[in-house]
Scaffold this motif. Structure first.
Motif, PDB file in Angstrom:
ATOM      1  N   PRO A 103       0.790  -1.230   0.000  1.00  0.00           N
ATOM      2  CA  PRO A 103       0.000   0.000   0.000  1.00  0.00           C
ATOM      3  C   PRO A 103       0.823   1.282   0.000  1.00  0.00           C
ATOM      4  CG  PRO A 103      -0.972  -1.581   1.499  1.00  0.00           C
ATOM      5  CD  PRO A 103       0.359  -2.138   1.086  1.00  0.00           C
ATOM      6  N   MET A 104       2.116   1.207   0.360  1.00  0.00           N
ATOM      7  CA  MET A 104       2.955   2.397   0.280  1.00  0.00           C
ATOM      8  C   MET A 104       3.324   2.749  -1.156  1.00  0.00           C
ATOM      9  SD  MET A 104       3.110   1.734   3.561  1.00  0.00           S
ATOM     10  CE  MET A 104       4.198   0.374   3.919  1.00  0.00           C
ATOM     11  N   SER A 105       3.100   1.823  -2.071  1.00  0.00           N
ATOM     12  CA  SER A 105       3.475   2.023  -3.463  1.00  0.00           C
ATOM     13  C   SER A 105       2.486   2.936  -4.175  1.00  0.00           C
ATOM     14  CB  SER A 105       3.541   0.663  -4.173  1.00  0.00           C
ATOM     15  OG  SER A 105       3.528   0.806  -5.569  1.00  0.00           O
ATOM     16  N   ARG A 106       3.004   3.892  -4.908  1.00  0.00           N
ATOM     17  CA  ARG A 106       2.158   4.805  -5.675  1.00  0.00           C
ATOM     18  C   ARG A 106       1.352   4.042  -6.733  1.00  0.00           C
ATOM     19  NH1 ARG A 106       3.160   6.790 -10.540  1.00  0.00           N
ATOM     20  NH2 ARG A 106       5.327   6.099 -10.419  1.00  0.00           N
ATOM     21  N   VAL A 107       1.965   3.028  -7.332  1.00  0.00           N
ATOM     22  CA  VAL A 107       1.305   2.280  -8.398  1.00  0.00           C
ATOM     23  C   VAL A 107       0.064   1.565  -7.873  1.00  0.00           C
ATOM     24  CG1 VAL A 107       1.573   0.326  -9.981  1.00  0.00           C
ATOM     25  CG2 VAL A 107       3.389   2.016  -9.771  1.00  0.00           C
ATOM     26  N   PHE A 108       0.139   1.015  -6.676  1.00  0.00           N
ATOM     27  CA  PHE A 108      -1.021   0.339  -6.080  1.00  0.00           C
ATOM     28  C   PHE A 108      -2.204   1.305  -5.999  1.00  0.00           C
ATOM     29  CE2 PHE A 108      -3.465  -0.448  -2.174  1.00  0.00           C
ATOM     30  CZ  PHE A 108      -3.921  -1.737  -2.389  1.00  0.00           C
ATOM     31  N   ALA A 264      23.610   1.117  -3.336  1.00  0.00           N
ATOM     32  CA  ALA A 264      24.319   1.465  -4.569  1.00  0.00           C
ATOM     33  C   ALA A 264      24.367   0.265  -5.518  1.00  0.00           C
ATOM     34  CB  ALA A 264      25.730   1.936  -4.246  1.00  0.00           C
ATOM     35  N   GLY A 265      23.931   0.508  -6.761  1.00  0.00           N
ATOM     36  CA  GLY A 265      24.125  -0.478  -7.820  1.00  0.00           C
ATOM     37  C   GLY A 265      23.325  -1.749  -7.719  1.00  0.00           C
ATOM     38  N   GLU A 266      22.284  -1.762  -6.933  1.00  0.00           N
ATOM     39  CA  GLU A 266      21.519  -2.995  -6.777  1.00  0.00           C
ATOM     40  C   GLU A 266      20.309  -3.018  -7.716  1.00  0.00           C
ATOM     41  OE1 GLU A 266      22.624  -5.430  -5.309  1.00  0.00           O
ATOM     42  OE2 GLU A 266      24.216  -4.506  -4.119  1.00  0.00           O
ATOM     43  N   ALA A 267      19.961  -4.229  -8.173  1.00  0.00           N
ATOM     44  CA  ALA A 267      18.822  -4.398  -9.079  1.00  0.00           C
ATOM     45  C   ALA A 267      17.520  -4.068  -8.349  1.00  0.00           C
ATOM     46  CB  ALA A 267      18.784  -5.831  -9.600  1.00  0.00           C
ATOM     47  N   PRO A 268      16.576  -3.454  -9.038  1.00  0.00           N
ATOM     48  CA  PRO A 268      15.301  -3.124  -8.389  1.00  0.00           C
ATOM     49  C   PRO A 268      14.454  -4.373  -8.148  1.00  0.00           C
ATOM     50  CG  PRO A 268      15.199  -2.584 -10.716  1.00  0.00           C
ATOM     51  CD  PRO A 268      16.616  -3.005 -10.437  1.00  0.00           C
ATOM     52  N   LEU A 269      13.463  -4.216  -7.315  1.00  0.00           N
ATOM     53  CA  LEU A 269      12.508  -5.278  -7.011  1.00  0.00           C
ATOM     54  C   LEU A 269      11.256  -5.038  -7.844  1.00  0.00           C
ATOM     55  CD1 LEU A 269      12.432  -7.692  -4.991  1.00  0.00           C
ATOM     56  CD2 LEU A 269      11.172  -6.190  -3.435  1.00  0.00           C
ATOM     57  N   GLU A 270      10.741  -6.086  -8.471  1.00  0.00           N
ATOM     58  CA  GLU A 270       9.565  -5.942  -9.328  1.00  0.00           C
ATOM     59  C   GLU A 270       8.278  -6.182  -8.542  1.00  0.00           C
ATOM     60  OE1 GLU A 270      10.307  -8.745 -12.465  1.00  0.00           O
ATOM     61  OE2 GLU A 270      11.196  -7.191 -13.746  1.00  0.00           O
ATOM     62  N   GLN A 271       7.331  -5.267  -8.732  1.00  0.00           N
ATOM     63  CA  GLN A 271       5.996  -5.438  -8.145  1.00  0.00           C
ATOM     64  C   GLN A 271       5.104  -6.113  -9.178  1.00  0.00           C
ATOM     65  OE1 GLN A 271       2.242  -2.750  -6.561  1.00  0.00           O
ATOM     66  NE2 GLN A 271       4.279  -1.860  -6.498  1.00  0.00           N
ATOM     67  N   GLU A 293      -3.443  -0.682 -18.491  1.00  0.00           N
ATOM     68  CA  GLU A 293      -3.623   0.660 -19.053  1.00  0.00           C
ATOM     69  C   GLU A 293      -3.103   1.723 -18.095  1.00  0.00           C
ATOM     70  OE1 GLU A 293      -7.611   1.443 -20.235  1.00  0.00           O
ATOM     71  OE2 GLU A 293      -7.767  -0.338 -21.523  1.00  0.00           O
ATOM     72  N   SER A 294      -3.398   1.561 -16.817  1.00  0.00           N
ATOM     73  CA  SER A 294      -2.968   2.530 -15.812  1.00  0.00           C
ATOM     74  C   SER A 294      -1.444   2.600 -15.741  1.00  0.00           C
ATOM     75  CB  SER A 294      -3.543   2.148 -14.443  1.00  0.00           C
ATOM     76  OG  SER A 294      -3.170   3.078 -13.455  1.00  0.00           O
ATOM     77  N   VAL A 295      -0.790   1.434 -15.774  1.00  0.00           N
ATOM     78  CA  VAL A 295       0.675   1.396 -15.721  1.00  0.00           C
ATOM     79  C   VAL A 295       1.265   2.037 -16.968  1.00  0.00           C
ATOM     80  CG1 VAL A 295       2.671  -0.139 -15.749  1.00  0.00           C
ATOM     81  CG2 VAL A 295       0.770  -0.606 -14.205  1.00  0.00           C
ATOM     82  N   HIS A 296       0.679   1.720 -18.126  1.00  0.00           N
ATOM     83  CA  HIS A 296       1.176   2.300 -19.377  1.00  0.00           C
ATOM     84  C   HIS A 296       1.047   3.820 -19.355  1.00  0.00           C
ATOM     85  CE1 HIS A 296       2.062   2.613 -23.667  1.00  0.00           C
ATOM     86  NE2 HIS A 296       0.996   3.396 -23.781  1.00  0.00           N
ATOM     87  N   LYS A 297      -0.083   4.306 -18.876  1.00  0.00           N
ATOM     88  CA  LYS A 297      -0.312   5.753 -18.790  1.00  0.00           C
ATOM     89  C   LYS A 297       0.697   6.401 -17.847  1.00  0.00           C
ATOM     90  CE  LYS A 297      -3.819   7.076 -16.398  1.00  0.00           C
ATOM     91  NZ  LYS A 297      -5.210   7.304 -15.947  1.00  0.00           N
ATOM     92  N   SER A 298       0.970   5.747 -16.716  1.00  0.00           N
ATOM     93  CA  SER A 298       1.913   6.286 -15.738  1.00  0.00           C
ATOM     94  C   SER A 298       3.317   6.345 -16.316  1.00  0.00           C
ATOM     95  CB  SER A 298       1.896   5.433 -14.470  1.00  0.00           C
ATOM     96  OG  SER A 298       2.810   5.912 -13.526  1.00  0.00           O
ATOM     97  N   VAL A 299       3.714   5.276 -17.029  1.00  0.00           N
ATOM     98  CA  VAL A 299       5.048   5.250 -17.634  1.00  0.00           C
ATOM     99  C   VAL A 299       5.167   6.331 -18.695  1.00  0.00           C
ATOM    100  CG1 VAL A 299       6.582   3.879 -19.107  1.00  0.00           C
ATOM    101  CG2 VAL A 299       5.438   2.814 -17.167  1.00  0.00           C
ATOM    102  N   HIS A 300       4.094   6.523 -19.476  1.00  0.00           N
ATOM    103  CA  HIS A 300       4.106   7.550 -20.517  1.00  0.00           C
ATOM    104  C   HIS A 300       4.246   8.944 -19.910  1.00  0.00           C
ATOM    105  CE1 HIS A 300       3.323   9.372 -24.384  1.00  0.00           C
ATOM    106  NE2 HIS A 300       2.290  10.040 -23.896  1.00  0.00           N
TER     107      HIS A 300
END
Length: 309
Positions: A103-108, A264-271, A293-300
Motif C-alpha cells: 500500500p505504500m506504493s504509488r502504483v497500487f 548502490a548499484g543494486e537491481a530493483p525489485l519488481e511489483q 492501461e494505468s501502468v502504461h499511462k503512468s510510464v508515458h
C-alpha cells in the motif's frame, strides 16, 4: 411461466390503445399481434381489452395487470443489464490480496483509483495476505487478484502475473548510525549488522532479495528480530534492533529514528499483479486490463516529464 414477449406486446397496446399503431411500434403485422394478445388473455384467464370498431380500452382487470406487467418487464431489463455488466467486468466483486509493504506504493493506489473510476459498480474487498500464500489463495478462489513482489521462483502455471512497477531497494537504518549520513551505501558495508526480516510465510520476495544480496557480497546474514508488518520492521529499526532491506516506497513511513539509504548499484525489485490463468472472472480480467492501461499511462507520463539530455 409468462412469455416476456407477450407482456411487451400487451404493454405496447395498452400504451397506444390501438392495435395498428402498436403493431407499427413493434415492427410486426397486426394479425399476429392480435393473436398474441388473445393467447395472453387465455393464459391469464382474464380479458385485458374491450375491443370495438371505434376504440380499444383496458378492462378493469387489464388496468390492474398493466402495473404488474410493467414491473416484470422492468425487472427483466434490469436483470439483462446486470448480466451484461457482469459479462463486461463492469460489475461484480473482487477480493484483492496484498503484502504489508504494497500500500505504500504509488502504483497500487493509482491502479485501484483508476479501476474505481472506470468500474464503480465493482465491490472491492482488500485483505493483507502473506506473500507465500498468494498463489494458494488465488488458485483456491479465495483471492481474485494479488499485489506482491516478484520472488526468485516462477509462478506456477495456474497463476498469471504481470509486472506493474519496479522499485529500488533501500536500507532502513537507525538515524543515529554511521550509515544515516550516507547518500547511498554498498550492501557489503552492512556485513556486521543484524537484519530485521519477515518470518517464514511473509515477505518471501524481500527475504529472497536479502539472501541474494548476502550471497553476492559473500555475507552470512546476522539474524535480528522478525515481524509480519513492514511498519513493525521500521519501528524495530527505530528501536536500534538492526537494519531492514525494503522497497523504496516504504520511505513513506517517516518514523522518527529511521533513515532510508539507497543501496548502490543494486537491481530493483519488481511489483507484480497475480490472478488465475484459467477461469478468472470477467471482473478480474477487467481489473488486469485496466491495471495495464494505468501502468502504461503512468510510464508515458513519467517519460514526458523526464528532462531531455
Amino acid at each position: 411461466m409468462l412469455d416476456l414477449r407477450r407482456l411487451r406486446y400487451f404493454v405496447t397496446v395498452a400504451d397506444e390503445l390501438h392495435f395498428g399503431r402498436a403493431a407499427e411500434r413493434l415492427h410486426i403485422a397486426q394479425p399476429p399481434l392480435t393473436r398474441q394478445i388473445s393467447a395472453l388473455e387465455t393464459e391469464l384467464g382474464i380479458r385485458l381489452f374491450e375491443r370495438s370498431t371505434r376504440a380499444v380500452t383496458l378492462t378493469p382487470e387489464g388496468a390492474q395487470f398493466l402495473d404488474h406487467a410493467r414491473q416484470v418487464l422492468d425487472a427483466a431489463l434490469s436483470a439483462q443489464t446486470s448480466a451484461q455488466r457482469l459479462a463486461s467486468g463492469e460489475a461484480g466483486r473482487l477480493a484483492i490480496g496484498y503484502t504489508s509493504s504494497i500500500p505504500m506504493s504509488r502504483v497500487f493506489s493509482e491502479i485501484v483509483r483508476d479501476f474505481g473510476r472506470r468500474a464503480p459498480e465493482v465491490a472491492l474487498s482488500f485483505r493483507e495476505v502473506g506473500s507465500a500464500d498468494h498463489h494458494r489463495q488465488i488458485a483456491a478462489g479465495v483471492l481474485d487478484i494479488a499485489f506482491g513482489w516478484a520472488a526468485a521462483e516462477p509462478a506456477p502455471p495456474e497463476i498469471a502475473q504481470h509486472v506493474v512497477a519496479s522499485e529500488p531497494l533501500v536500507a532502513a537504518v537507525p538515524s543515529g548510525s554511521a550509515y544515516a549520513a550516507c547518500e547511498s551505501i554498498d550492501f557489503a558495508a552492512l556485513a556486521h549488522e543484524a537484519f530485521i526480516t519477515y518470518p517464514p510465510g511473509h515477505g518471501w520476495a524481500l527475504n529472497a532479495a536479502l539472501n541474494r544480496l548476502c550471497a553476492q557480497a559473500g555475507i552470512t546474514p546476522r539474524p535480528g528480530p522478525t515481524a509480519t508488518q513492514v511498519a513493525t520492521l521500521v519501528a524495530l529499526v527505530a528501536a536500534e534492533r538492526g537494519v531492514a532491506i525494503v522497497p523504496a516506497s516504504v520511505a513513506a513511513l517517516q518514523m522518527p529514528g529511521v533513515r532510508y539509504v539507497p543501496l548502490a548499484g543494486e537491481a530493483p525489485l519488481e511489483q507484480t499483479l497475480l490472478w488465475r490463468a484459467h477461469n478468472a472472472s470477467n471482473c478480474a480480467l477487467r481489473f488486469v486490463e485496466l491495471a495495464r492501461e494505468s501502468v502504461h499511462k503512468s510510464v508515458h507520463k513519467s517519460a514526458l516529464a523526464a528532462p531531455s539530455s
